[in-house]
Design a protein around this motif. Structure first.
Motif, PDB file in Angstrom:
ATOM      1  N   ASP A  36       0.831  -1.216   0.000  1.00 21.31           N
ATOM      2  CA  ASP A  36       0.000   0.000   0.000  1.00 21.31           C
ATOM      3  C   ASP A  36       0.860   1.258   0.000  1.00 21.31           C
ATOM      4  N   ILE A  37       1.917   1.245   0.795  1.00 15.88           N
ATOM      5  CA  ILE A  37       2.759   2.438   0.899  1.00 15.88           C
ATOM      6  C   ILE A  37       3.486   2.702  -0.412  1.00 15.88           C
ATOM      7  N   ILE A  38       3.970   1.635  -1.069  1.00 19.54           N
ATOM      8  CA  ILE A  38       4.725   1.826  -2.308  1.00 19.54           C
ATOM      9  C   ILE A  38       3.800   2.189  -3.472  1.00 19.54           C
ATOM     10  N   VAL A  39       2.703   1.468  -3.616  1.00 19.96           N
ATOM     11  CA  VAL A  39       1.824   1.679  -4.771  1.00 19.96           C
ATOM     12  C   VAL A  39       1.113   3.018  -4.693  1.00 19.96           C
ATOM     13  N   PHE A  40       0.653   3.396  -3.501  1.00 15.88           N
ATOM     14  CA  PHE A  40      -0.118   4.622  -3.358  1.00 15.88           C
ATOM     15  C   PHE A  40       0.663   5.753  -2.706  1.00 15.88           C
ATOM     16  N   GLY A  41       1.963   5.614  -2.620  1.00 15.56           N
ATOM     17  CA  GLY A  41       2.778   6.702  -2.091  1.00 15.56           C
ATOM     18  C   GLY A  41       3.316   7.561  -3.208  1.00 15.56           C
ATOM     19  N   SER A  42       2.518   8.531  -3.627  1.00 14.66           N
ATOM     20  CA  SER A  42       2.867   9.316  -4.812  1.00 14.66           C
ATOM     21  C   SER A  42       4.073  10.218  -4.598  1.00 14.66           C
ATOM     22  N   GLU A  43       4.524  10.416  -3.365  1.00 17.11           N
ATOM     23  CA  GLU A  43       5.660  11.296  -3.111  1.00 17.11           C
ATOM     24  C   GLU A  43       6.998  10.609  -3.354  1.00 17.11           C
ATOM     25  N   MET A  44       6.987   9.290  -3.497  1.00 16.28           N
ATOM     26  CA  MET A  44       8.238   8.564  -3.705  1.00 16.28           C
ATOM     27  C   MET A  44       8.534   8.467  -5.198  1.00 16.28           C
ATOM     28  N   PRO A  45       9.651   9.025  -5.664  1.00 14.62           N
ATOM     29  CA  PRO A  45       9.913   9.036  -7.108  1.00 14.62           C
ATOM     30  C   PRO A  45      10.333   7.687  -7.666  1.00 14.62           C
ATOM     31  N   ASN A  46      10.846   6.790  -6.816  1.00 14.30           N
ATOM     32  CA  ASN A  46      11.352   5.508  -7.306  1.00 14.30           C
ATOM     33  C   ASN A  46      10.393   4.363  -7.010  1.00 14.30           C
ATOM     34  N   GLU A  49      10.590   1.271  -9.537  1.00 14.81           N
ATOM     35  CA  GLU A  49      11.751   0.397  -9.349  1.00 14.81           C
ATOM     36  C   GLU A  49      11.619  -0.444  -8.079  1.00 14.81           C
ATOM     37  N   MET A  50      10.978   0.076  -7.050  1.00 15.13           N
ATOM     38  CA  MET A  50      10.846  -0.677  -5.797  1.00 15.13           C
ATOM     39  C   MET A  50       9.980  -1.913  -5.960  1.00 15.13           C
ATOM     40  N   LEU A  51       9.013  -1.868  -6.879  1.00  6.97           N
ATOM     41  CA  LEU A  51       8.157  -3.034  -7.092  1.00  6.97           C
ATOM     42  C   LEU A  51       8.880  -4.175  -7.795  1.00  6.97           C
ATOM     43  N   GLN A  52      10.078  -3.934  -8.326  1.00  4.52           N
ATOM     44  CA  GLN A  52      10.852  -4.994  -8.964  1.00  4.52           C
ATOM     45  C   GLN A  52      11.710  -5.762  -7.967  1.00  4.52           C
ATOM     46  N   VAL A  53      11.666  -5.361  -6.690  1.00  8.26           N
ATOM     47  CA  VAL A  53      12.437  -6.033  -5.645  1.00  8.26           C
ATOM     48  C   VAL A  53      11.635  -7.204  -5.117  1.00  8.26           C
ATOM     49  N   GLU A  54      12.305  -8.332  -4.912  1.00  4.27           N
ATOM     50  CA  GLU A  54      11.648  -9.486  -4.308  1.00  4.27           C
ATOM     51  C   GLU A  54      11.441  -9.245  -2.811  1.00  4.27           C
ATOM     52  N   TRP A 340       4.305   0.625 -16.216  1.00  5.91           N
ATOM     53  CA  TRP A 340       3.191  -0.289 -16.477  1.00  5.91           C
ATOM     54  C   TRP A 340       3.011  -1.275 -15.332  1.00  5.91           C
ATOM     55  N   ASN A 341       4.103  -1.778 -14.778  1.00 13.41           N
ATOM     56  CA  ASN A 341       4.001  -2.671 -13.625  1.00 13.41           C
ATOM     57  C   ASN A 341       3.393  -1.961 -12.418  1.00 13.41           C
ATOM     58  N   LEU A 342       3.724  -0.674 -12.237  1.00 11.10           N
ATOM     59  CA  LEU A 342       3.134   0.084 -11.134  1.00 11.10           C
ATOM     60  C   LEU A 342       1.640   0.279 -11.343  1.00 11.10           C
ATOM     61  N   GLN A 343       1.218   0.640 -12.544  1.00 12.50           N
ATOM     62  CA  GLN A 343      -0.209   0.786 -12.812  1.00 12.50           C
ATOM     63  C   GLN A 343      -0.945  -0.539 -12.688  1.00 12.50           C
ATOM     64  N   LYS A 344      -0.306  -1.598 -13.107  1.00 17.28           N
ATOM     65  CA  LYS A 344      -0.902  -2.917 -12.949  1.00 17.28           C
ATOM     66  C   LYS A 344      -1.030  -3.289 -11.476  1.00 17.28           C
ATOM     67  N   THR A 347      -3.951  -1.484 -10.043  1.00 17.67           N
ATOM     68  CA  THR A 347      -5.200  -2.148 -10.419  1.00 17.67           C
ATOM     69  C   THR A 347      -5.432  -3.395  -9.582  1.00 17.67           C
ATOM     70  N   ILE A 348      -4.381  -4.162  -9.312  1.00 18.81           N
ATOM     71  CA  ILE A 348      -4.520  -5.367  -8.488  1.00 18.81           C
ATOM     72  C   ILE A 348      -5.008  -5.020  -7.088  1.00 18.81           C
ATOM     73  N   LEU A 349      -4.430  -3.992  -6.490  1.00 22.86           N
ATOM     74  CA  LEU A 349      -4.839  -3.619  -5.134  1.00 22.86           C
ATOM     75  C   LEU A 349      -6.252  -3.039  -5.120  1.00 22.86           C
ATOM     76  N   ASP A 350      -6.634  -2.308  -6.171  1.00 23.79           N
ATOM     77  CA  ASP A 350      -8.012  -1.809  -6.244  1.00 23.79           C
ATOM     78  C   ASP A 350      -9.010  -2.957  -6.348  1.00 23.79           C
ATOM     79  N   ILE A 351      -8.680  -3.959  -7.155  1.00 22.24           N
ATOM     80  CA  ILE A 351      -9.564  -5.128  -7.264  1.00 22.24           C
ATOM     81  C   ILE A 351      -9.637  -5.863  -5.941  1.00 22.24           C
ATOM     82  N   GLU A 352      -8.498  -5.963  -5.257  1.00 21.70           N
ATOM     83  CA  GLU A 352      -8.484  -6.667  -3.975  1.00 21.70           C
ATOM     84  C   GLU A 352      -9.300  -5.926  -2.918  1.00 21.70           C
TER      85      GLU A 352
END
Length: 386
Positions: A36-46, A49-54, A340-344, A347-352
């Motif tokens: 939630d913090i990464i996907v909806f934290g619009s103040e973080m510029p990176n 890239e953070m969503l590509q971390v395992e 695109w991965n961030l927008q996807k 969408t996943i979190l909105d559906i959830e």
């Protein structure tokens, strides 16, 4: 890849290793989770890239394959059904003074049902947009990553509701807002391109072009268009009397005359700023007409204005826009995949979040909250296991 903390490596054999990840407070089954913090934290510029971390990347892929892709496809089918109804209602509306009476015929019954579905759908889109804006307030910097689909859905809903209010109040102006909302409704179909990587990357590229190169081009072009239009209007005012005299001469009968009432056709002139702006825009796209130059008093000044306008807009600005777009495509091709991965993921979190509460709180892994996966470093293949 930089792993998050709480990674436990069980064994390593050559390029293959087995690891465990503790996903407590990472998954969305808890409040203020990492996703939630990464996907909806619009103040973080990176954020992309953070969503590509395992394990975030594998966790989101697991959610998409498990339930989000199927529900997203169902949402797409429902929206297409709503769009067909909305288009039918807009195209086959009645003519006359609204509101129209409901007659005892089956066509009016279907029309009333379609109008109610259109308004209720607009209310739902408005509610969803306000919910997203409260969770993630939009700003201009975040539009490059989050996109403009939520804003377009909000505008579509507002236009439909205002059009419905004008229809009930008996105002014919409701048709203009209805047509605009219909155009936005079809544009919003591009939101569902996030389900496909190829179409999603194309949509991201379009959004970034519009918000970047095209927006800058339009700002500069608007200044030149209005400036040269005002100059031409000022120049044409000097030849108003000549034009009126010529119109009188053209209206005089020539040759044989009959007792037939004549009507003078009032043709738009370049004394009108709006008409001049439209004609200069035609010059920009190669559809201009020079027939109005016959009655210009200072033709040299007019030709200087016209040639300068064509050189600055048709030759310079358009070619600069094409060159900048090509440069942008090469520069941000890698960034588009992450966006695109961030927008996807959004969408996943909105559906959830739309799922029932008991299903949202249920962890994905019943045995424990430890994610177990195998990684082959040579060909980057990943498998997700319980």
């Amino acid at each position: 890849m930089r792993p998050l903390s709480r990674k436990i490596t069980e064994w390593v054999y050559g390029p293959v290793h087995s690891s465990l990840y503790d996903i407590s407070s990472v998954d969305t089954n808890e409040d203020n989770s990492v996703l939630d913090i990464i996907v909806f934290g619009s103040e973080m510029p990176n954020r992309p890239e953070m969503l590509q971390v395992e394990p975030l990347r594998s966790l989101l892929n697991y959610k998409w394959d498990k339930f989000a892709s199927k529900l997203f496809f169902i949402h797409f089918l429902v929206y297409v059904f709503y769009l067909v109804i909305f288009t039918t209602v807009a195209c086959y509306r009645k003519e006359g003074e609204p509101p129209f009476p409901i007659e005892n015929v089956i066509v009016d019954s279907f029309r009333l049902i379609g109008e109610l579905i259109s308004v209720l759908g607009a209310v739902w889109f408005l509610y969803k947009a306000i919910t997203i804006f409260r969770r993630n307030p939009p700003n201009f910097n975040s539009l490059y990553t989050d996109g403009i689909c939520d804003i377009l859905f909000f505008l579509q809903a507002i236009l439909v509701l205002i059009s419905a209010i004008l229809y009930v109040c008996g105002q014919r102006e409701y048709v203009g807002l209805l047509v605009l909302s219909l155009a936005l409704a079809w544009i919003n179909v591009l939101y569902y391109s996030r389900g496909s990587k190829h179409m999603g990357l194309y949509s991201v590229m379009m959004q970034r072009m519009i918000l970047g190169d095209l927006l800058t081009f339009l700002c500069v072009y608007l200044v030149l268009l209005v400036g040269f239009s005002a100059a031409i209007v000022s120049l044409m005012e000097d030849s108003t009397s000549a034009q009126q005299l010529n119109q009188k001469n053209d209206s005089l009968p020539r040759g044989r005359s009959f007792d037939v009432e004549t009507f003078l056709c009032k043709k738009p002139t370049y004394n009108d700023l709006r008409f001049t702006i439209l004609e200069l825009f035609k010059f920009t796209i190669g559809m201009g007409d020079l027939e109005f130059t016959d009655h210009v008093q200072y033709k040299e000044v007019f030709y200087i204005l016209l040639i300068s306008y064509i050189v600055l807009t048709y030759i310079l600005l358009l070619n600069m826009l094409i060159a900048l777009m090509g440069n942008t495509v090469e520069r941000i091709s890698k960034e588009n995949v992450d966006i695109w991965n961030l927008q996807k993921a959004s969408t996943i979190l909105d559906i959830e979040r739309d799922l029932p509460q008991r299903l949202r709180r249920k962890p994905f892994f019943k045995e424990s909250r430890m994610v177990y996966f195998k990684l082959h470093e040579n060909d980057e293949r990943r498998r997700f296991l319980r």
